[in-house]
Design a protein around this motif. Sequence first.
Motif, mmCIF file in Angstrom:
data_model
loop_
_atom_site.group_PDB
_atom_site.id
_atom_site.type_symbol
_atom_site.label_atom_id
_atom_site.label_comp_id
_atom_site.label_asym_id
_atom_site.label_seq_id
_atom_site.Cartn_x
_atom_site.Cartn_y
_atom_site.Cartn_z
ATOM 1 N N GLU A 80 3.173 -9.348 -22.069
ATOM 2 C CA GLU A 80 3.780 -11.482 -22.620
ATOM 3 C C GLU A 80 3.681 -12.053 -22.327
ATOM 4 O OE1 GLU A 80 8.149 -12.886 -23.276
ATOM 5 O OE2 GLU A 80 7.783 -11.051 -22.694
ATOM 6 N N PHE A 81 2.519 -12.136 -20.520
ATOM 7 C CA PHE A 81 2.077 -12.709 -19.653
ATOM 8 C C PHE A 81 1.176 -12.503 -18.751
ATOM 9 C CE2 PHE A 81 7.796 -12.228 -19.630
ATOM 10 C CZ PHE A 81 7.813 -13.453 -18.867
ATOM 11 N N GLU A 82 0.507 -13.663 -18.422
ATOM 12 C CA GLU A 82 -0.278 -13.555 -17.594
ATOM 13 C C GLU A 82 -0.138 -13.053 -16.032
ATOM 14 O OE1 GLU A 82 -4.780 -16.066 -16.829
ATOM 15 O OE2 GLU A 82 -2.708 -16.997 -17.292
ATOM 16 N N LEU A 83 -1.007 -11.512 -15.742
ATOM 17 C CA LEU A 83 -0.779 -11.135 -14.959
ATOM 18 C C LEU A 83 -2.125 -10.926 -14.177
ATOM 19 C CD1 LEU A 83 1.859 -8.567 -15.402
ATOM 20 C CD2 LEU A 83 2.263 -10.872 -14.758
ATOM 21 N N PHE A 84 -1.942 -10.196 -13.500
ATOM 22 C CA PHE A 84 -3.328 -9.853 -11.647
ATOM 23 C C PHE A 84 -4.577 -9.016 -13.233
ATOM 24 C CE2 PHE A 84 -5.880 -8.589 -8.670
ATOM 25 C CZ PHE A 84 -6.885 -9.241 -8.974
ATOM 26 N N GLY A 85 -3.427 -8.307 -13.115
ATOM 27 C CA GLY A 85 -3.888 -7.039 -13.252
ATOM 28 C C GLY A 85 -4.345 -6.418 -15.155
ATOM 29 N N LYS A 86 -4.926 -5.639 -15.817
ATOM 30 C CA LYS A 86 -4.961 -6.282 -16.691
ATOM 31 C C LYS A 86 -3.984 -5.142 -17.304
ATOM 32 C CE LYS A 86 -9.839 -6.541 -16.606
ATOM 33 N NZ LYS A 86 -11.447 -5.915 -16.869
ATOM 34 N N THR A 108 0.867 -1.247 -0.149
ATOM 35 C CA THR A 108 -0.433 -0.329 0.224
ATOM 36 C C THR A 108 0.917 1.359 0.107
ATOM 37 O OG1 THR A 108 -1.615 -1.358 1.298
ATOM 38 C CG2 THR A 108 -2.160 0.966 1.237
ATOM 39 N N GLU A 109 2.238 1.211 0.995
ATOM 40 C CA GLU A 109 2.918 2.509 0.827
ATOM 41 C C GLU A 109 3.529 2.838 -0.290
ATOM 42 O OE1 GLU A 109 4.978 5.589 3.042
ATOM 43 O OE2 GLU A 109 2.777 4.071 3.734
ATOM 44 N N LEU A 110 3.962 1.579 -1.208
ATOM 45 C CA LEU A 110 4.771 1.944 -2.449
ATOM 46 C C LEU A 110 3.750 2.181 -3.281
ATOM 47 C CD1 LEU A 110 7.433 -0.452 -1.489
ATOM 48 C CD2 LEU A 110 7.409 2.019 -1.357
ATOM 49 N N GLY A 111 2.378 1.706 -3.323
ATOM 50 C CA GLY A 111 1.708 1.880 -4.672
ATOM 51 C C GLY A 111 1.437 1.096 -5.671
ATOM 52 N N PHE A 112 1.696 -0.227 -4.850
ATOM 53 C CA PHE A 112 1.806 -1.522 -5.929
ATOM 54 C C PHE A 112 -0.052 -1.647 -5.454
ATOM 55 C CE2 PHE A 112 6.030 -2.396 -3.798
ATOM 56 C CZ PHE A 112 7.015 -1.389 -4.898
ATOM 57 N N SER A 113 0.007 -2.143 -6.638
ATOM 58 C CA SER A 113 -1.781 -3.194 -7.638
ATOM 59 C C SER A 113 -1.764 -4.733 -6.526
ATOM 60 C CB SER A 113 -2.613 -2.876 -8.725
ATOM 61 O OG SER A 113 -1.243 -3.747 -9.018
ATOM 62 N N ALA A 114 -0.788 -4.856 -6.192
ATOM 63 C CA ALA A 114 -0.610 -6.438 -5.554
ATOM 64 C C ALA A 114 0.057 -6.906 -5.479
ATOM 65 C CB ALA A 114 -1.898 -7.359 -6.648
ATOM 66 N N GLY A 115 0.721 -7.703 -4.635
ATOM 67 C CA GLY A 115 1.767 -8.558 -4.896
ATOM 68 C C GLY A 115 1.905 -9.729 -3.362
ATOM 69 N N VAL A 116 3.034 -10.438 -3.553
ATOM 70 C CA VAL A 116 2.591 -12.020 -2.944
ATOM 71 C C VAL A 116 4.344 -12.429 -2.425
ATOM 72 C CG1 VAL A 116 3.179 -13.258 -5.808
ATOM 73 C CG2 VAL A 116 2.316 -14.709 -3.453
ATOM 74 N N VAL A 117 4.229 -13.175 -1.394
ATOM 75 C CA VAL A 117 5.513 -13.383 -1.136
ATOM 76 C C VAL A 117 5.523 -14.927 -0.711
ATOM 77 C CG1 VAL A 117 7.222 -13.506 0.889
ATOM 78 C CG2 VAL A 117 5.870 -10.976 0.187
ATOM 79 N N VAL A 118 6.379 -15.454 -1.820
ATOM 80 C CA VAL A 118 6.291 -17.011 -2.033
ATOM 81 C C VAL A 118 7.497 -17.643 -1.453
ATOM 82 C CG1 VAL A 118 6.299 -18.934 -3.317
ATOM 83 C CG2 VAL A 118 5.107 -17.782 -4.101
ATOM 84 N N LEU A 119 7.515 -18.615 -0.303
ATOM 85 C CA LEU A 119 8.433 -18.990 0.545
ATOM 86 C C LEU A 119 8.914 -20.779 0.912
ATOM 87 C CD1 LEU A 119 8.495 -16.832 3.523
ATOM 88 C CD2 LEU A 119 9.827 -16.950 0.906
ATOM 89 N N LYS A 120 9.676 -21.226 0.228
ATOM 90 C CA LYS A 120 9.840 -22.828 0.738
ATOM 91 C C LYS A 120 9.593 -22.902 2.540
ATOM 92 C CE LYS A 120 13.366 -26.334 -0.136
ATOM 93 N NZ LYS A 120 14.588 -26.360 0.596
ATOM 94 N N ALA A 121 8.080 -24.743 2.515
ATOM 95 C CA ALA A 121 7.590 -24.630 3.548
ATOM 96 C C ALA A 121 9.362 -25.225 4.348
ATOM 97 C CB ALA A 121 6.792 -25.844 3.115
ATOM 98 N N GLU A 122 8.917 -25.871 5.619
ATOM 99 C CA GLU A 122 9.869 -25.605 6.860
ATOM 100 C C GLU A 122 9.781 -27.078 6.640
ATOM 101 O OE1 GLU A 122 8.484 -24.883 10.841
ATOM 102 O OE2 GLU A 122 8.411 -22.877 10.331
ATOM 103 N N GLY A 123 11.024 -28.072 6.221
ATOM 104 C CA GLY A 123 11.409 -29.047 6.635
ATOM 105 C C GLY A 123 11.024 -30.235 5.168
ATOM 106 N N GLU A 124 10.770 -29.068 4.116
ATOM 107 C CA GLU A 124 10.150 -30.081 3.062
ATOM 108 C C GLU A 124 10.873 -28.961 1.785
ATOM 109 O OE1 GLU A 124 6.111 -29.460 2.154
ATOM 110 O OE2 GLU A 124 6.153 -29.064 4.094
ATOM 111 N N ASP A 125 10.803 -29.741 0.830
ATOM 112 C CA ASP A 125 10.994 -29.270 -0.162
ATOM 113 C C ASP A 125 9.397 -29.033 -1.268
ATOM 114 O OD1 ASP A 125 12.916 -27.987 -2.567
ATOM 115 O OD2 ASP A 125 12.791 -30.265 -2.923
ATOM 116 N N SER A 126 8.312 -27.968 -0.776
ATOM 117 C CA SER A 126 7.398 -27.118 -1.247
ATOM 118 C C SER A 126 7.691 -25.808 -1.276
ATOM 119 C CB SER A 126 6.252 -28.050 -0.885
ATOM 120 O OG SER A 126 5.948 -29.212 -1.194
#
Length: 438
Positions: free
Chosen positions: A92-98, A32-50
């Motif tokens: 070029e890529f399928e994004l959430f925003g139009k 919100t502060e930086l004016g992004f329209s959408a965003g996600v954080v993806v992380l590796k789960a504890e103790g596994e390879d997912s």
Amino acid sequence: MPSQAISLLASEKNGKDWMDSVLPVLWEGLCTELGFSAGVVVLKAEGEDSFYESASFGYGEDGFYYSFLNRGSLHWEELMHSPEPVFFTGAEFELFGKKTNAAAIRISSGRGAVGFLLVELEESLTIPAGIFLSLFAEKIGNAWGRTRTGLNVPEASRDENSHSLYRKEIPNLDLAQQEFVKQKILTILGPPGSGKKTLAKWIHQSQFPGAPFLVVESLPEHFGKLEKALSAWGAELEQGSLVLAGIQTLNLGQQQILSDWWSKSGYSGSLFLLGSEETNQEILPEFERFLRKNSLVLPSLRFLSKVKLQSLVQVIFEELSGSQNRSGLQLADQSLQELVSRPYAENFADLRNAILTGILTCRTSRVEPADLEPGKSKMDLEIPDAEDLDLRRGTEALERQKILLAMRIFSGNQIRMAKALGISRGSLQYKMKQLGLM
């Protein structure tokens, strides 16, 4: 760099506590502060390879899945090895925003990448915002690294596996193996799911390593076709082993042809006959003698002592956790007691399915009793052995594994699950109902 954005990073919490309670709120405020329209954080789960979505902003209840960042894809590899931000244009890529473009930054901890953050914005990413996101990715990586110190790592190795533990409970196994070496025939009887095929394969591999091994689930009822089939299998196997399952269902003609083939054909390989102790079919006296040449009866799990069953459950749990890249997972004491107290009509099949269900549906570091029953109907979770030719069962088992994994990654959000699985939401709901998952 916005001072309010900097203040969002101030927190007394760290490690897993920071990741669970602070990161989701902090990410929303930061976007919100930086004016992004959408965003996600993806992380590796504890103790596994997912990898899992740890925080998101701007996607609404339905969420969004970036299919071009499927793990193992070209763009995934580019992002996971790039020290700089990677940009993806909306054209070029399928994004959430139009009308948006996206910027993604790798999150590293120690020697490798452990995830990424991605933001969508209508304008180009400014240098101050890019620097701030890079610093934020570094902070997430440091916090992720601190969660590793609290993991309960299972034993690095075991002298015994689940099959070896169970084999100790089979009466006269050593004697049957000795007779098998002499006679090259063994009848294995037992209740469904008691590991008859697994035991046959183990004996075969211990006596004839590298030799062919063929499992036949049903025999032709036409006598001429049965004779030809047996001759063809014998010629194909040579010094290998032929495994015939379901012998309790053979009619009198099939019994006669099979016993005659064994005694007169000159087949030089070995033969395993698998079936249940109980049969409604009439049995020829000579076929009964044929079955009793060398035979074993496998015990049902219900006859094992509680202590031995607990040990078996623990070992199976560790084996399946490792096979699903969740080696840091723990089995809660109440879940262990629940698994030990259940009746298992299908023995090993039911037990392993119950444990695997818990592993695939668990969204924390410990399998609780609620994780053991995500659906209302029974369905095999395991992929059948390579020798099992049941294509329908293998396909259903694989579909169920993938859907359960998607349920865990996306917290049950069906739209996001469908996008990740590459099917429509309607198809997903149909499959979930068919497989007992809703």
